[in-house]
Write a protein that holds these residues in place. Structure first.
Motif, PDB file in Angstrom:
ATOM      1  N   THR A  48      36.072  10.119  65.812  1.00  0.00           N
ATOM      2  CA  THR A  48      34.706  10.445  65.431  1.00  0.00           C
ATOM      3  C   THR A  48      33.948  10.867  66.683  1.00  0.00           C
ATOM      4  N   VAL A  49      33.330  12.039  66.635  1.00  0.00           N
ATOM      5  CA  VAL A  49      32.606  12.587  67.780  1.00  0.00           C
ATOM      6  C   VAL A  49      31.150  12.798  67.398  1.00  0.00           C
ATOM      7  N   VAL A  50      30.237  12.256  68.208  1.00  0.00           N
ATOM      8  CA  VAL A  50      28.802  12.427  67.983  1.00  0.00           C
ATOM      9  C   VAL A  50      28.173  12.970  69.260  1.00  0.00           C
ATOM     10  N   ASP A  51      27.428  14.061  69.125  1.00  0.00           N
ATOM     11  CA  ASP A  51      26.693  14.635  70.244  1.00  0.00           C
ATOM     12  C   ASP A  51      25.229  14.229  70.085  1.00  0.00           C
ATOM     13  N   GLU A  52      24.826  13.223  70.864  1.00  0.00           N
ATOM     14  CA  GLU A  52      23.505  12.618  70.704  1.00  0.00           C
ATOM     15  C   GLU A  52      22.562  13.069  71.806  1.00  0.00           C
ATOM     16  N   LEU A  53      21.290  13.279  71.438  1.00  0.00           N
ATOM     17  CA  LEU A  53      20.270  13.607  72.428  1.00  0.00           C
ATOM     18  C   LEU A  53      19.628  12.317  72.914  1.00  0.00           C
ATOM     19  N   VAL A  54      19.884  11.956  74.176  1.00  0.00           N
ATOM     20  CA  VAL A  54      19.324  10.749  74.780  1.00  0.00           C
ATOM     21  C   VAL A  54      18.592  11.144  76.052  1.00  0.00           C
ATOM     22  N   ARG A  55      17.283  10.815  76.104  1.00  0.00           N
ATOM     23  CA  ARG A  55      16.486  11.145  77.298  1.00  0.00           C
ATOM     24  C   ARG A  55      16.602  12.619  77.655  1.00  0.00           C
ATOM     25  N   ALA A  56      16.561  13.466  76.652  1.00  0.00           N
ATOM     26  CA  ALA A  56      16.611  14.929  76.823  1.00  0.00           C
ATOM     27  C   ALA A  56      17.964  15.418  77.344  1.00  0.00           C
ATOM     28  N   ASP A  57      18.971  14.549  77.369  1.00  0.00           N
ATOM     29  CA  ASP A  57      20.318  14.942  77.779  1.00  0.00           C
ATOM     30  C   ASP A  57      21.271  14.797  76.605  1.00  0.00           C
ATOM     31  N   ASP A  58      22.198  15.725  76.504  1.00  0.00           N
ATOM     32  CA  ASP A  58      23.228  15.595  75.487  1.00  0.00           C
ATOM     33  C   ASP A  58      24.240  14.545  75.916  1.00  0.00           C
TER      34      ASP A  58
END
Length: 296
Positions: free
Chosen positions: A86-96
């Motif tokens: 399972t792969v998730v590309d999350e936006l955290v603190r304006a960073d992928d």
């Protein structure tokens, strides 16, 4: 090896890592489910945290899905001969931030590959744990469902429906107008069959946008599917009709025949022990009272 343990719906979760991780700070919604040691003879789903990159060789994996209700197209779910990824590309603190979870075919054992610098503020970790728990727990007569649940005197009623149907609104109407009821969970409670005639529903760390992480269980009296309408009407369901009312709110991998069949068997056992209803309704007090009177 650091090990952090939780118990959800009488099933253990063990999160382990080589070095210290501030998991309690990263997973504040899990606080009420924390235990120092597991009860004797409990089923345990295990997660190992790997602070390293995971290389996906396209020839070794088959893409099963690249769209998610939660993550949109920032998501991939793949299968190899021995595992799911399972792969998730999350936006955290304006960073992928790319999160990768590799699970065995039962989801009882998973490895989560992560960047320590991106732990704080992440919601992906809790979601990945939920995904594995939802699949692994099925073999132990337990399922996560998409529902809002109210509880009174250790008895509970769960409201099902598509997103936006008004499950949370209907729960609030019960809490407001029907004495003694409170909210148990507002998004992803767990249902567990403890014997052939008793079904319990549990609070979990996953409650959508509502901060309601209640570590309690209650006997499940009724499952009610809601549908918006210009009137209020309640109909009880049995057999195949009851099964079809419940099926959309339960989740199992359709690509894994064993897991999917286990879920169907679980549903069939649930409808033999729990009342199922369908409520066409307005978002008003009369709808809540009509539903309550029919269940009672």
């Amino acid at each position: 090896m650091q090990r952090t343990r939780f118990v959800i719906a009488d099933i253990g979760l063990e999160l382990s890592s080589q070095d210290y991780l501030p998991l309690m700070a990263v997973l504040p919604n899990f606080e009420n489910f924390y235990v120092e040691e597991f009860p004797f003879d409990i089923t345990v789903i295990r997660f190992e945290f790997i602070e390293d990159d995971f290389v996906i060789k396209e020839d070794d994996y088959k893409l099963l899905s690249d769209i998610s209700i939660v993550w949109g197209d920032n998501f991939k779910f793949m299968e190899s001969e021995n595992s799911y990824v399972t792969v998730v590309d999350e936006l955290v603190r304006a960073d992928d931030t790319v999160w990768i979870m590799e699970s065995d075919k039962t989801f009882m054992n998973s490895r989560i590959y992560f960047d320590r610098k991106k732990l704080e503020g992440s919601t992906a970790l809790s979601w990945l744990i939920m995904v594995a728990f939802g699949q692994a727990s099925l073999r132990y007569d337990t399922a996560l469902i998409h529902a809002s649940v109210v509880i009174k005197d250790a008895q509970a009623v769960a409201f099902l429906g598509k997103s936006g149907t008004g499950k949370s609104t209907h729960s609030r109407l019960w809490v407001k107008y029907i004495p003694g009821f409170s909210l148990l969970n507002d998004d992803n409670p767990a249902i567990r069959i403890v014997d052939e005639e008793t079904v319990y529903i549990y609070g979990t760390p996953w409650s959508g946008k509502t901060h309601c992480y209640v570590n309690k269980k209650a006997k499940l009296m009724s499952l009610v599917r809601l549908q918006q309408a210009p009137y209020n009407r309640f109909v009880s369901k049995k057999g195949k009709e009851a099964l079809m009312e419940l099926l959309p709110s339960f989740t199992a991998l359709r690509w894994n025949k064993e897991i999917f069949s286990t879920m169907i068997n679980l549903l069939e056992n649930i409808i033999n022990s729990v009342h199922v209803g369908h409520l066409d309704c307005l978002p008003d007090q009369d709808a809540a009272e009509l539903c309550y009177e029919n269940i009672k």
